[in-house]
Enzyme design. Sequence first.
Site, PDB file in Angstrom:
ATOM      1  N   ARG A 224      20.317 -17.320  49.108  1.00 27.59           N
ATOM      2  CA  ARG A 224      21.027 -18.554  49.482  1.00 27.59           C
ATOM      3  C   ARG A 224      21.081 -19.571  48.347  1.00 27.59           C
ATOM      4  NH1 ARG A 224      18.451 -17.879  54.703  1.00 27.59           N
ATOM      5  NH2 ARG A 224      16.591 -18.405  53.526  1.00 27.59           N
ATOM      6  N   ILE A 225      19.910 -19.903  47.786  1.00 26.68           N
ATOM      7  CA  ILE A 225      19.874 -20.988  46.790  1.00 26.68           C
ATOM      8  C   ILE A 225      20.464 -20.526  45.454  1.00 26.68           C
ATOM      9  CG2 ILE A 225      18.385 -22.600  45.538  1.00 26.68           C
ATOM     10  CD1 ILE A 225      16.481 -22.518  47.993  1.00 26.68           C
TER      11      ILE A 225
ATOM     12  N   THR B  74      12.983 -23.721  39.801  1.00 24.78           N
ATOM     13  CA  THR B  74      12.844 -24.558  41.008  1.00 24.78           C
ATOM     14  C   THR B  74      12.302 -23.708  42.159  1.00 24.78           C
ATOM     15  OG1 THR B  74      15.158 -24.070  41.525  1.00 24.78           O
ATOM     16  CG2 THR B  74      14.705 -26.207  40.498  1.00 24.78           C
TER      17      THR B  74
ATOM     18  N   ARG C 261       8.959 -21.101  42.608  1.00 22.65           N
ATOM     19  CA  ARG C 261       7.521 -21.321  42.729  1.00 22.65           C
ATOM     20  C   ARG C 261       6.894 -21.168  41.349  1.00 22.65           C
ATOM     21  NH1 ARG C 261       8.390 -23.541  46.796  1.00 22.65           N
ATOM     22  NH2 ARG C 261       7.581 -23.109  48.880  1.00 22.65           N
TER      23      ARG C 261
ATOM     24  N   GLU D 207      -0.124 -26.262  41.018  1.00 21.49           N
ATOM     25  CA  GLU D 207       0.327 -27.571  41.480  1.00 21.49           C
ATOM     26  C   GLU D 207      -0.757 -28.332  42.230  1.00 21.49           C
ATOM     27  OE1 GLU D 207       4.580 -26.415  42.301  1.00 21.49           O
ATOM     28  OE2 GLU D 207       4.332 -28.118  43.626  1.00 21.49           O
TER      29      GLU D 207
ATOM     30  N   HIS E  89       8.094 -31.232  41.811  1.00 20.37           N
ATOM     31  CA  HIS E  89       8.493 -30.425  42.965  1.00 20.37           C
ATOM     32  C   HIS E  89       9.337 -31.246  43.952  1.00 20.37           C
ATOM     33  CE1 HIS E  89       7.198 -26.693  45.484  1.00 20.37           C
ATOM     34  NE2 HIS E  89       8.438 -27.033  45.740  1.00 20.37           N
TER      35      HIS E  89
HETATM   36  C1  DGY Z   1      10.437 -25.174  49.922  1.00 16.46           C
HETATM   37  O1  DGY Z   1      10.952 -25.570  50.979  1.00 16.46           O
HETATM   38  O2  DGY Z   1       9.942 -24.054  49.815  1.00 16.46           O
HETATM   39  C2  DGY Z   1      10.464 -26.105  48.748  1.00 16.46           C
HETATM   40  O3  DGY Z   1       9.700 -25.679  47.708  1.00 16.46           O
HETATM   41  C3  DGY Z   1      10.127 -27.522  49.163  1.00 16.46           C
HETATM   42  O4  DGY Z   1      11.191 -27.986  49.862  1.00 16.46           O
END
Ligand code: DGY
Length: 329
Positions: free
Chosen positions: A162-163, A241, A243, A272, A290
């Site tokens: 999706r992303i 963006t 992990r 983190e 994050h």
């Molecule tokens: C997630 O939702 O996994 C993001 O890292 C934080 O919104």
Amino acid sequence: MSLSDKKVYLTRPIPEAGQNMLQQAFPLFKYNPDDDYVLSRDELLTAVKGMDGIVSLLTDKMDAEVMDAAGPQLKVIANYAVGYDNIDTRAATERGILVTNTPGVLTDATADFAWALLMATARRISESERFSRALKYKAWGPKLLLGGDFVGRTLGIIGAGRIGAAFAKRSVGWNMRILYTDEMVNQELENELGAKKVDLDTLLAQSDYVSIHVPLLPSTHHLINAESLRKMKKTAYLVNTSRGPVVDEAALAQALKEKVIAGAGLDVYEKEPEIHADLLDLENVVIAPHIASATLDTRDKMATMAASNCIAVLSGKKPENLVNAEAWK
Ligand code: DGY
């Protein structure tokens, strides 16, 4: 037992839209009221005792010990995130606990932010700002803070879910060549953008910009390491963006220091909120805390989604965003 007898614990405040839903549904609702305070292990183990539902954040390690501390009545862990690598889903399934996440609602915000990071990194925005604020701007210069170009360049997307796909679609204005890696062919991306599925080595060798969009799994841990960084172009930029542990942070810091690649934009980190000390000293890395999904609407939607998932399970209904389908009986 009616809903009003169910005990639910929220590990940290979430936007009111969702928190109010929990408060109204469960008179016995409890939460840690401190926005910035992640409960210690002992505090978490104590807080979840006797709970039927837990709404967790990605900062909470939800493993067998926490599930057992809650007790056998625990029915749901509703994560306020799309990623759920903080939850031991196998342990949850073994205990009949349903795990839910918040997919879809943060796709656009995260894809937007990946572009923001990519732009900021390649066009040296943070560095320019530090430079200007330090009053180092003495005269316009032909060679001042030169960065990368986008039009016609190659964009490499690691993980075209999706992303990753939403990120790819945003490149249309720059007429870029799209390469991607994924287990599956993304036919829509291939049809719409002429994207090409390649192996990781090809993607790394040919891309001018590489953006990571895979979940953290044993197979993606340190997917980007010293060796893979050396396969990238010296002029390439990397954005993460997804992990933190998908990238070997020490290897990345070293590669950035030695200019093995041109730069990196990071929103996530291996340990983190700790950030590798060497990264903090480097100019060619943009560092964000994050916040890829941190827009007002997105965080509201994540909150209502997590709350709805929790309420559904404790009402005896199948939640919409069930991660461990095998635990549903
Ligand atoms: C997630 O939702 O996994 C993001 O890292 C934080 O919104």
